[in-house]
Scaffold this motif. Structure first.
Motif, PDB file in Angstrom:
ATOM      1  N   SER A 127     -56.221  30.209   2.895  1.00 34.78           N
ATOM      2  CA  SER A 127     -55.844  30.442   4.280  1.00 34.78           C
ATOM      3  C   SER A 127     -55.230  31.808   4.435  1.00 34.78           C
ATOM      4  N   HIS A 128     -55.421  32.361   5.631  1.00 36.24           N
ATOM      5  CA  HIS A 128     -54.741  33.601   5.965  1.00 36.24           C
ATOM      6  C   HIS A 128     -53.448  33.302   6.724  1.00 36.24           C
ATOM      7  N   ASP A 129     -53.260  32.029   7.025  1.00 32.93           N
ATOM      8  CA  ASP A 129     -52.053  31.625   7.732  1.00 32.93           C
ATOM      9  C   ASP A 129     -50.945  31.472   6.687  1.00 32.93           C
ATOM     10  N   LEU A 130     -50.237  32.580   6.424  1.00 31.08           N
ATOM     11  CA  LEU A 130     -49.305  32.610   5.300  1.00 31.08           C
ATOM     12  C   LEU A 130     -48.140  31.624   5.418  1.00 31.08           C
TER      13      LEU A 130
ATOM     14  N   VAL B 269     -45.068  34.778  -4.493  1.00 32.87           N
ATOM     15  CA  VAL B 269     -46.433  35.301  -4.508  1.00 32.87           C
ATOM     16  C   VAL B 269     -46.865  35.757  -3.123  1.00 32.87           C
ATOM     17  N   VAL B 270     -46.506  34.976  -2.104  1.00 40.83           N
ATOM     18  CA  VAL B 270     -46.845  35.411  -0.749  1.00 40.83           C
ATOM     19  C   VAL B 270     -46.152  36.736  -0.455  1.00 40.83           C
ATOM     20  N   GLY B 271     -44.918  36.873  -0.931  1.00 38.45           N
ATOM     21  CA  GLY B 271     -44.200  38.142  -0.755  1.00 38.45           C
ATOM     22  C   GLY B 271     -44.957  39.281  -1.395  1.00 38.45           C
ATOM     23  N   ARG B 272     -45.447  39.026  -2.595  1.00 45.98           N
ATOM     24  CA  ARG B 272     -46.173  40.074  -3.299  1.00 45.98           C
ATOM     25  C   ARG B 272     -47.472  40.416  -2.572  1.00 45.98           C
ATOM     26  N   TYR B 273     -48.130  39.350  -2.051  1.00 42.13           N
ATOM     27  CA  TYR B 273     -49.376  39.587  -1.323  1.00 42.13           C
ATOM     28  C   TYR B 273     -49.106  40.410  -0.076  1.00 42.13           C
ATOM     29  N   ARG B 274     -48.027  40.049   0.615  1.00 44.21           N
ATOM     30  CA  ARG B 274     -47.677  40.798   1.820  1.00 44.21           C
ATOM     31  C   ARG B 274     -47.426  42.258   1.486  1.00 44.21           C
ATOM     32  N   ALA B 275     -46.691  42.476   0.384  1.00 43.68           N
ATOM     33  CA  ALA B 275     -46.368  43.845  -0.022  1.00 43.68           C
ATOM     34  C   ALA B 275     -47.649  44.613  -0.309  1.00 43.68           C
TER      35      ALA B 275
END
Lengths: 404, 258
Positions: free
Chosen positions: A212-215, A242-248
């Motif tokens: 999903s792209h809905d983080l 991990v979501v934080g890292r992806y966002r970064a």
């Protein structure tokens, strides 16, 4: 296809890679195939590794979220797990039945009625007609299509299509459910129903993989998250981290349009490496800790009295803090050729989030900008405490003695 | 190999549903629906009987219509085989199931259709007072023809995934095959005027033996010896096995190509 797993893991992926051979144009004809053979395809200039060195396992009953930019290989990974594609290297093992929601209702035939398609879909997943008859009512109810079930699905709206597809996929009661970006379809009401169903699945101890792209949603429903970047694993573990890292990474990629680079080019900041207290290379830091930047430069000319600067901005490129060697009174006599300067930030005061670093190299009189990299480096910070704002300012609360 | 078969067997329900689907779609939106599988061969027989009464061609009507109806089973399978994988791309790329089921159910649907045509043919032959031969051989002949159809369909369906030229090649091959097989003529045309090695070559074509055997059972025509017919049957089953082997080897790549 896939081999069974013997322990309590539902999915085991070992050193798996998937390579596609890209075609020059259009569909293949005998002529192009013969030409390919004659041309000695060798190492294959057209080879494209959609996934490489993928290595993970999913425990029984676990929900694994998968995030990554478009083209990172998420959907390819799911189709490999579903068994519609075969890995080029390594292997995949699954235990139990797999049901996939890759593009809901994609197997439906437009000329057949909803009812006929439900039985077809059930048969594809290996259920007998009797088993499907038992589930049929629940499927129709869940999809909310009682009045339309005997209409050919070509007359369905796309929402109805998806609802029926989701209803079939969950009601066949698979051991492993693969969900590709379906949380983004349907109205709010149906989405709530889907999330409810996913939750029920989780409680029933089913294994799920969700793209999903809905983080925020994926972060809240996943036990762990896998982050794919250009076909490789860029992170696997705690959803928040991990979501934080992806966002970064996503931000660093586009830097929200804030990324800029300019300068005369006579001297360059070649690379910046971030290290933590122990000297380990990382881009994730904890609040209150130490951050070390190793700024590597290359200069074609001799520069007397150069000034190195940096700025730290939040994810929206709002400046948090900036300074340089001149302000800090750190004088560098001259640079020439390759070298390194080190910047150390202690007691990081920032809260949880992603931050962008800018670096610059200019002359002492600020007239010549040799090189500037604005918002080009992304780090994330994790903080155990929650507060409003960007930075933590040490604060203390007291009651006056009289009131005690 | 064992697992492959077990997987296909475990999805046998899917084979039935897909056969049903193929048949339903064929007559969907048509007014007379399923009656067409009876009306088709009936009108075929009527038209050829008018044609033969107008033009002098040295062939009997029962021989001609039985040849054409039997050939149609193969021709329909070959035409549908092209799209058996490519036309189901949405299923192949979205769901994991033994891909063999797609050509298998396609041939199955055509076999059901053929049985209707065959029933019409039998009714006509009975009405025309045909001299039936060893009709108990019919199931064996039918099974052999179905095996041939499936073997060919597996190769054509798979080939069309990788080379879209297959369609054009096939139309040429089918035309040549039609005239090389004793469809609109009897095998005696070859048997009476050519040396032995031509007979063997002629019966290396599996359809030669299949058509000869059908006509032997239906019309008591003894056009060729048992050896030649057995040779044809052997080739038919060999094509079936080769088709299975080829299909199994390339099947994992379907998901990437579609």
């Amino acid at each position: 296809m896939t081999d069974p797993v013997q322990d309590n893991r539902a999915i085991v992926v070992e050193q798996m890679g998937k390579c596609f051979r890209l075609q020059r144009s259009g569909t293949r004809t005998v002529k192009s195939a013969v030409l390919d053979l004659v041309r000695n395809r060798g190492a294959g200039k057209n080879a494209f590794w959609a996934l490489r060195d993928i290595d993970f396992s999913v425990g029984r009953g676990e929900t694994l979220g998968i995030v990554g930019a478009n083209g990172a290989g998420k959907s390819t990974l799911l189709s490999l797990l579903a068994g519609t594609k075969v890995p080029t290297t390594g292997r995949i093992r699954t235990s139990g039945t797999v049901s996939s929601l890759l593009e809901l209702g994609a197997g439906f035939h437009p000329d057949l009625t909803g009812r006929e398609n439900v039985f077809l879909a059930g048969a594809i997943m290996g259920l007998s007609r009797r088993q499907m008859r038992e589930r049929f009512e629940a499927i129709v109810d869940f999809a909310g299509l009682r009045d339309f079930i005997d209409q050919p699905v070509k007359h369905y709206s796309s929402g109805m299509y998806v609802r029926l597809g989701f209803a079939v996929a969950v009601e066949v009661d698979p051991d492993i459910l693969l969900i590709d970006e379906v949380l983004a379809v349907g109205d709010d009401n149906f989405q709530k129903k889907c999330l409810g169903k996913i939750d029920a699945f989780r409680r029933a101890g089913k294994t799920m993989l969700i793209i999903s792209h809905d983080l925020p949603t994926i972060q809240s429903i996943s036990d762990r998250i896998l982050f794919l970047e250009e076909g490789r694993m860029a992170g696997l573990g705690d959803p928040h981290e991990v979501v934080g890292r992806y966002r970064a990474s996503a931000r660093a990629r586009q830097a929200g349009g804030h990324e800029r680079e300019w300068g005369t080019g006579e001297a360059r900041i070649a690379d910046v490496v971030f290290e933590d207290e122990a000297g380990r290379k990382t881009d994730t830091f904890s609040s209150g800790g130490l951050l070390r930047c190793r700024i590597r430069f290359q200069s074609q000319i001799r520069i007397e009295d150069p000034v190195f600067g940096f700025a730290l901005a939040d994810a929206n490129a709002r400046l948090v803090f900036g300074s340089n060697t001149q302000i800090e009174g750190f004088r560098i006599p001259a640079i020439e050729g390759e070298g390194e300067v080190v910047l150390i930030l202690r007691d990081l005061p920032m809260g949880t989030g992603n931050y962008l670093f800018s670096f610059s190299l200019h002359s002492a009189d600020h007239r010549t900008n040799y090189h500037r990299l604005d918002h080009c480096f992304s780090i994330s910070v994790l903080s155990p405490s929650r507060f409003e704002g960007v930075c933590r300012i040490p604060c203390q609360w007291q009651l006056p003695p009289a009131t005690t | 190999m064992v697992r492959w078969w077990r997987e296909i067997f475990s999805k046998r329900e899917l084979v039935w549903i897909l056969i049903e689907r193929n048949l339903k779609i064929r007559y969907k939106n048509s007014f007379l629906g399923f009656f067409w599988s009876l009306l088709g061969p009936l009108s075929l027989i009527a038209i050829y009987s008018i044609f033969l009464s107008l033009i002098r061609i040295p062939i009997a009507l029962p021989t001609l219509v039985s040849g054409i109806i039997i050939w149609q089973f193969l021709a329909m399978c070959m035409g549908d085989a092209l799209h058996s994988i490519v036309g189901n791309a949405n299923l192949v790329t979205k769901a994991a199931f033994p891909r063999l089921i797609l050509p298998l159910s396609m041939v199955g649907a055509n076999a059901v259709n053929f049985l209707f045509s065959f029933a019409v043919l039998l009714a006509y032959l009975l009405a025309a007072g045909a001299d039936f031969g060893p009709v108990l051989m019919l199931p064996v002949i039918l099974l052999t023809q179905t095996a041939l159809c499936l073997g060919m369909a597996l190769m054509i369906g798979a080939a069309n995934v990788f080379f879209r030229d297959t369609e054009h090649v096939l139309s040429v091959v089918m035309l040549a095959w039609f005239f090389l097989s004793p469809v609109i003529y009897g095998p005696e045309l070859v048997m009476t005027s050519f040396p032995r090695w031509v007979h063997i070559l002629f019966f290396l074509n599996p359809m030669s033996g299949i058509l000869t055997a059908y006509r032997g059972a239906l019309l008591s025509q003894q056009a060729a010896g048992f050896g030649l017919v057995a040779l044809s049957f052997g080739v038919a089953w060999a094509i079936f096995l080769i088709g299975l082997g080829v299909f199994r080897a390339v099947e994992p790549r379907f998901g990437d190509e579609l």
